[in-house]
Design a protein around this motif. Structure first.
Motif, PDB file in Angstrom:
ATOM      1  N   PHE A   1      -8.584  22.198   6.594  1.00  0.00           N
ATOM      2  CA  PHE A   1      -8.817  21.641   5.266  1.00  0.00           C
ATOM      3  C   PHE A   1      -7.935  22.369   4.257  1.00  0.00           C
ATOM      4  N   LEU A   2      -7.191  21.575   3.483  1.00  0.00           N
ATOM      5  CA  LEU A   2      -6.260  22.139   2.523  1.00  0.00           C
ATOM      6  C   LEU A   2      -6.963  22.436   1.196  1.00  0.00           C
ATOM      7  N   SER A   3      -6.302  23.195   0.358  1.00  0.00           N
ATOM      8  CA  SER A   3      -6.872  23.579  -0.927  1.00  0.00           C
ATOM      9  C   SER A   3      -6.922  22.385  -1.876  1.00  0.00           C
ATOM     10  N   PRO A   4      -8.045  22.197  -2.584  1.00  0.00           N
ATOM     11  CA  PRO A   4      -8.105  21.123  -3.580  1.00  0.00           C
ATOM     12  C   PRO A   4      -6.991  21.228  -4.617  1.00  0.00           C
ATOM     13  N   ALA A   5      -6.558  22.447  -4.910  1.00  0.00           N
ATOM     14  CA  ALA A   5      -5.465  22.617  -5.876  1.00  0.00           C
ATOM     15  C   ALA A   5      -4.180  21.989  -5.374  1.00  0.00           C
ATOM     16  N   THR A   6      -4.082  21.813  -4.051  1.00  0.00           N
ATOM     17  CA  THR A   6      -2.893  21.198  -3.468  1.00  0.00           C
ATOM     18  C   THR A   6      -2.966  19.682  -3.503  1.00  0.00           C
TER      19      THR A   6
ATOM     20  N   GLY B   1       0.809  -1.210   0.000  1.00  0.00           N
ATOM     21  CA  GLY B   1       0.000   0.000   0.000  1.00  0.00           C
ATOM     22  C   GLY B   1       0.840   1.255   0.000  1.00  0.00           C
ATOM     23  N   TYR B   2       0.199   2.355  -0.377  1.00  0.00           N
ATOM     24  CA  TYR B   2       0.810   3.681  -0.299  1.00  0.00           C
ATOM     25  C   TYR B   2      -0.045   4.533   0.627  1.00  0.00           C
ATOM     26  N   LEU B   3       0.620   5.270   1.529  1.00  0.00           N
ATOM     27  CA  LEU B   3      -0.075   6.114   2.494  1.00  0.00           C
ATOM     28  C   LEU B   3       0.057   7.582   2.106  1.00  0.00           C
ATOM     29  N   GLY B   4      -1.069   8.220   1.851  1.00  0.00           N
ATOM     30  CA  GLY B   4      -1.122   9.666   1.678  1.00  0.00           C
ATOM     31  C   GLY B   4      -1.474  10.277   3.023  1.00  0.00           C
ATOM     32  N   GLU B   5      -0.536  11.013   3.606  1.00  0.00           N
ATOM     33  CA  GLU B   5      -0.721  11.520   4.969  1.00  0.00           C
ATOM     34  C   GLU B   5      -1.259  12.941   4.969  1.00  0.00           C
ATOM     35  N   ASN B   6      -2.464  13.091   5.524  1.00  0.00           N
ATOM     36  CA  ASN B   6      -3.053  14.419   5.761  1.00  0.00           C
ATOM     37  C   ASN B   6      -3.153  15.260   4.495  1.00  0.00           C
ATOM     38  N   ASP B   7      -3.515  14.633   3.396  1.00  0.00           N
ATOM     39  CA  ASP B   7      -3.604  15.382   2.142  1.00  0.00           C
ATOM     40  C   ASP B   7      -4.785  16.345   2.121  1.00  0.00           C
ATOM     41  N   VAL B   8      -5.901  15.962   2.734  1.00  0.00           N
ATOM     42  CA  VAL B   8      -7.106  16.796   2.705  1.00  0.00           C
ATOM     43  C   VAL B   8      -7.273  17.598   3.986  1.00  0.00           C
ATOM     44  N   LEU B   9      -7.120  16.948   5.130  1.00  0.00           N
ATOM     45  CA  LEU B   9      -7.318  17.582   6.432  1.00  0.00           C
ATOM     46  C   LEU B   9      -6.064  17.378   7.270  1.00  0.00           C
ATOM     47  N   SER B  10      -5.412  18.467   7.653  1.00  0.00           N
ATOM     48  CA  SER B  10      -4.160  18.389   8.400  1.00  0.00           C
ATOM     49  C   SER B  10      -4.238  19.281   9.621  1.00  0.00           C
TER      50      SER B  10
ATOM     51  N   PRO C   1      -3.934  17.001  -7.497  1.00  0.00           N
ATOM     52  CA  PRO C   1      -2.914  16.397  -8.374  1.00  0.00           C
ATOM     53  C   PRO C   1      -2.246  15.179  -7.740  1.00  0.00           C
ATOM     54  N   LYS C   2      -2.018  15.223  -6.423  1.00  0.00           N
ATOM     55  CA  LYS C   2      -1.407  14.070  -5.757  1.00  0.00           C
ATOM     56  C   LYS C   2      -2.356  12.878  -5.750  1.00  0.00           C
ATOM     57  N   LEU C   3      -3.627  13.106  -5.462  1.00  0.00           N
ATOM     58  CA  LEU C   3      -4.592  12.016  -5.444  1.00  0.00           C
ATOM     59  C   LEU C   3      -4.732  11.391  -6.834  1.00  0.00           C
ATOM     60  N   ALA C   4      -4.689  12.217  -7.874  1.00  0.00           N
ATOM     61  CA  ALA C   4      -4.756  11.696  -9.240  1.00  0.00           C
ATOM     62  C   ALA C   4      -3.546  10.819  -9.543  1.00  0.00           C
ATOM     63  N   LYS C   5      -2.379  11.239  -9.061  1.00  0.00           N
ATOM     64  CA  LYS C   5      -1.161  10.458  -9.252  1.00  0.00           C
ATOM     65  C   LYS C   5      -1.258   9.130  -8.503  1.00  0.00           C
ATOM     66  N   MET C   6      -1.792   9.162  -7.282  1.00  0.00           N
ATOM     67  CA  MET C   6      -1.976   7.933  -6.514  1.00  0.00           C
ATOM     68  C   MET C   6      -2.910   6.971  -7.242  1.00  0.00           C
ATOM     69  N   ALA C   7      -3.984   7.495  -7.826  1.00  0.00           N
ATOM     70  CA  ALA C   7      -4.933   6.659  -8.559  1.00  0.00           C
ATOM     71  C   ALA C   7      -4.255   5.992  -9.750  1.00  0.00           C
ATOM     72  N   LYS C   8      -3.360   6.722 -10.427  1.00  0.00           N
ATOM     73  CA  LYS C   8      -2.630   6.160 -11.565  1.00  0.00           C
ATOM     74  C   LYS C   8      -1.764   4.984 -11.129  1.00  0.00           C
ATOM     75  N   TYR C   9      -1.074   5.141  -9.981  1.00  0.00           N
ATOM     76  CA  TYR C   9      -0.215   4.067  -9.511  1.00  0.00           C
ATOM     77  C   TYR C   9      -1.020   2.864  -9.031  1.00  0.00           C
ATOM     78  N   LYS C  10      -2.179   3.115  -8.451  1.00  0.00           N
ATOM     79  CA  LYS C  10      -3.023   1.995  -8.037  1.00  0.00           C
ATOM     80  C   LYS C  10      -3.433   1.161  -9.255  1.00  0.00           C
TER      81      LYS C  10
END
Length: 276
Positions: free
Chosen positions: A196-201, A183-192, A204-213
């Motif tokens: 709540f962080l900006s979707p622009a932040t 597995g790959y862990l995305g840490e606190n990408d949305v809520l840290s 792109p990372k979540l899209a990259k994670m989906a590609k690797y999955k």
């Protein structure tokens, strides 16, 4: 998230010994319910007031899939009741995981080969089905050769890998070591830390994670953190709304220190328990 120089020995050991891996946590596809998992860095036998009672401690992890236990649990200074608690988690259908940092810089210990191997082997003796490899990216001075060698050795012990690197490319781009069951862990990408962080932040990372999955068949994990866990259900629902277009498999909402300050682990939020 933290609470070797690699020679030919670790690579050769990984080639020689290839036992059957532990059963894989089944990934969930896009549109499926996101399941709860837990990172718990507190004292295992004192979780939620268990006060050394193994049965009560095991019950505190009820409802969670993968449960990651903290670094010192695999050392002589750790909780002596960790092994029966991990066994209890497994008996109830959970997947107990250990923790090892592979970080080299920025305050990480840069473990020697002997120390790292000993820690991985200790986790296996305790009953771990997998290991969180923390601080695994270039931002902590970890080369790809180092990371891949650690993954190979973890697999040689029959355990899965959960990799935490801020940039997914550092551990997944062109990977020949990570695959189904890992597995790959995305840490606190949305809520840290409650913000709540900006979707622009994060998008792109979540899209990259989906590609690797899709390419590697790995499982995707996300954490979100806040000190205000009295509103866990509402916060989880907001995070899930932000994640809805991405094939995230597992989510944890926790305090920013992952329970190590008070040994308190909240129950899985309702949105995760019901798959809403």
């Amino acid at each position: 998230m933290t609470p070797w120089r690699l020679g030919s020995a670790i690579l050769e050991s990984a080639r020689r010994v290839v036992p059957t891996l532990a059963p894989s946590p089944a990934p969930l596809g896009q549109g499926s319910a996101v399941r709860p998992f837990a990172i718990y860095y507190g004292w295992p036998s004192y979780v939620n007031g268990a006060n050394g009672k193994v049965g009560k401690a095991v019950g505190a992890f009820e409802g969670y899939g993968v449960v990651v236990f903290g670094d010192d649990s695999a050392t002589s200074e750790g909780d002596p009741l960790t092994a029966p608690i991990m066994a209890g988690v497994a008996a109830r259908g959970g997947e107990p995981y250990g923790y090892v940092t592979v970080g080299v810089s920025d305050g990480e210990p840069n473990h020697s080969l002997d120390e790292l191997r000993a820690r991985l082997e200790a986790w296996r003796r305790l009953g771990a089905r997998g290991v969180l490899l923390d601080c695994a990216g270039a931002d902590y001075g970890v080369s790809r050769a180092r990371f891949d060698a650690v993954v190979q050795y973890t697999h040689s012990l029959g355990m899965h890998v959960l990799a935490n690197a801020w940039n997914p490319d550092d551990v997944l781009a062109g990977s020949r070591t990570m695959g189904p069951g890992d597995g790959y862990l995305g840490e606190n990408d949305v809520l840290s830390d409650g913000r709540f962080l900006s979707p622009a932040t994060y998008q792109p990372k979540l899209a990259k994670m989906a590609k690797y999955k899709a390419k590697l068949g790995i499982t995707l994990y996300e954490t979100s953190t806040s000190w205000d866990l009295q509103h866990a259900d509402a916060l989880t629902a907001q995070v899930l709304a932000a994640l809805k277009d991405y094939p995230i498999d597992a989510l944890q909402l926790s305090d920013p220190q992952y329970c190590c300050l008070d040994n308190v682990l909240i129950s899985p939020p309702a949105a995760l328990r019901t798959g809403q």
